[in-house]
Scaffold this motif. Structure first.
Motif, short mmCIF file in Angstrom:
data_model
loop_
_atom_site.label_atom_id
_atom_site.label_comp_id
_atom_site.label_asym_id
_atom_site.label_seq_id
_atom_site.Cartn_x
_atom_site.Cartn_y
_atom_site.Cartn_z
N UNK A 144 26.67 27.42 20.85
CA UNK A 144 25.87 26.65 19.91
C UNK A 144 26.50 26.66 18.53
N UNK A 145 26.44 25.51 17.87
CA UNK A 145 26.88 25.43 16.48
C UNK A 145 25.68 24.99 15.65
N UNK A 146 25.40 25.77 14.61
CA UNK A 146 24.25 25.50 13.75
C UNK A 146 24.52 25.94 12.33
N UNK A 147 23.49 26.29 11.62
CA UNK A 147 23.61 26.60 10.20
C UNK A 147 24.48 27.82 9.92
N UNK A 148 24.56 28.75 10.89
CA UNK A 148 25.35 29.96 10.71
C UNK A 148 26.79 29.82 11.18
N UNK A 149 27.09 28.71 11.84
CA UNK A 149 28.44 28.53 12.39
C UNK A 149 28.38 28.35 13.89
N UNK A 150 29.46 28.66 14.56
CA UNK A 150 29.54 28.49 16.01
C UNK A 150 29.53 29.86 16.69
N UNK A 151 28.79 29.97 17.78
CA UNK A 151 28.69 31.24 18.50
C UNK A 151 28.28 31.00 19.94
N UNK A 152 28.66 31.93 20.81
CA UNK A 152 28.20 31.90 22.19
C UNK A 152 26.84 32.57 22.26
N UNK A 153 25.94 31.99 23.04
CA UNK A 153 24.66 32.63 23.27
C UNK A 153 24.81 33.65 24.40
N UNK A 154 23.80 34.46 24.61
CA UNK A 154 23.86 35.49 25.65
C UNK A 154 24.13 34.85 27.01
N UNK A 155 25.05 35.43 27.75
CA UNK A 155 25.39 34.91 29.08
C UNK A 155 24.25 35.16 30.06
N UNK A 156 24.02 34.19 30.95
CA UNK A 156 22.98 34.31 31.97
C UNK A 156 23.64 34.43 33.34
N UNK A 157 24.00 35.65 33.69
CA UNK A 157 24.76 35.89 34.92
C UNK A 157 23.93 35.66 36.18
N UNK A 158 22.60 35.76 36.09
CA UNK A 158 21.74 35.65 37.27
C UNK A 158 21.45 34.21 37.69
N UNK A 159 21.91 33.23 36.93
CA UNK A 159 21.61 31.84 37.27
C UNK A 159 22.32 31.46 38.58
N UNK A 160 21.58 31.02 39.60
CA UNK A 160 22.22 30.67 40.87
C UNK A 160 22.98 29.35 40.77
#
Length: 238
Positions: A144-160
């Motif tokens: 996500x890129x927003x007011x604070x800059x660009x960053x990865x959100x928490x990974x969701x490893x359990x998504x099938x």
């Protein structure tokens, strides 16, 4: 006399073939040990899958046009570099101006990039060593890129993995400015701020345009050459 020791000079000297056999035997034993060690390490790697890592803090480094003239599509490769998941599943941009950029000084403007992995690849849910997973997960991670800059959100490893496997999205072929030009032909106010999605529709790669507060909403095929029908446009960004 019978019990007298044999002088050293008279002791039998091992033949060259005996020495060679001893070296070969030791080599075989050492090779078998190294092979078993390698198999053990490989099995451990298989039984202990890659796990999700904590995302790095947001940054504005490398963002052209920061903060008020950011082109979300120009940041795609930067977003890719922040996640181990290689398959692009969609892009959502909120607050897109008619020139195709977003002003990240606005609290409502942002861009999100959704990525997944092939079945069973990439970070997986933790499990006990030697335990076979019940299903192949594809996981999901957004950048996500927003007011604070660009960053990865928490990974969701359990998504099938999705029930219907589809090809990942190709590189976008149209600019957001080009999509806005189509919207202006339909009467969109160029001073407005739109929501634009790049996603896989029933017809294939597509762009969805929505202008809040108006009835202007449409989807274009991935080459921006034609507008999709309602049935063709079905789909969303995960």
């Amino acid at each position: 006399m019978e019990n007298e020791p044999v002088p050293p000079a008279s002791r039998p000297v091992p033949a060259a073939s005996q020495k060679r056999d001893r070296v070969v035997g030791l080599s075989v034993v050492a090779g078998a040990f190294l092979l078993s060690l390698g198999i053990s390490l490989w099995a451990k790697g298989v039984s202990e899958p890659e796990t999700s890592q904590a995302p790095a803090p947001p940054t504005t480094a490398g963002i052209q046009g920061w903060p008020n003239k950011v082109d979300p599509l120009a940041l795609l490769e930067r977003a890719r570099s922040l996640t181990p998941r290689p398959l692009l599943r969609g892009i959502v941009a909120e607050g897109v101006a008619s020139d195709g950029t977003i002003d990240l000084r606005s609290a409502t403007a942002y861009a999100r990039y959704s990525f997944q992995s092939p079945p069973g690849h990439g970070p997986q849910p933790p499990r006990e060593p030697g335990v076979v997973p019940r299903r192949a997960n594809c996981g999901r991670q957004s950048v996500r890129v927003g007011r604070q800059g660009i960053e990865a959100e928490a990974d969701q490893a359990h998504v099938p993995c999705p029930a219907l496997q589809r090809e990942p999205l190709p590189e976008p072929r149209c600019t957001f400015a080009a999509i806005w030009r189509h919207a202006r032909k339909l009467g969109a106010n160029p001073e407005g701020r739109a929501r634009i999605e790049y996603y896989r529709a029933a017809a294939g790669p597509a762009y969805r345009f929505e202008l809040p507060g108006t009835s202007i909403r449409f989807s274009l095929y991935g080459d921006c050459e034609r507008q999709l029908t309602t049935g063709e446009a079905v789909g969303s960004v995960p």
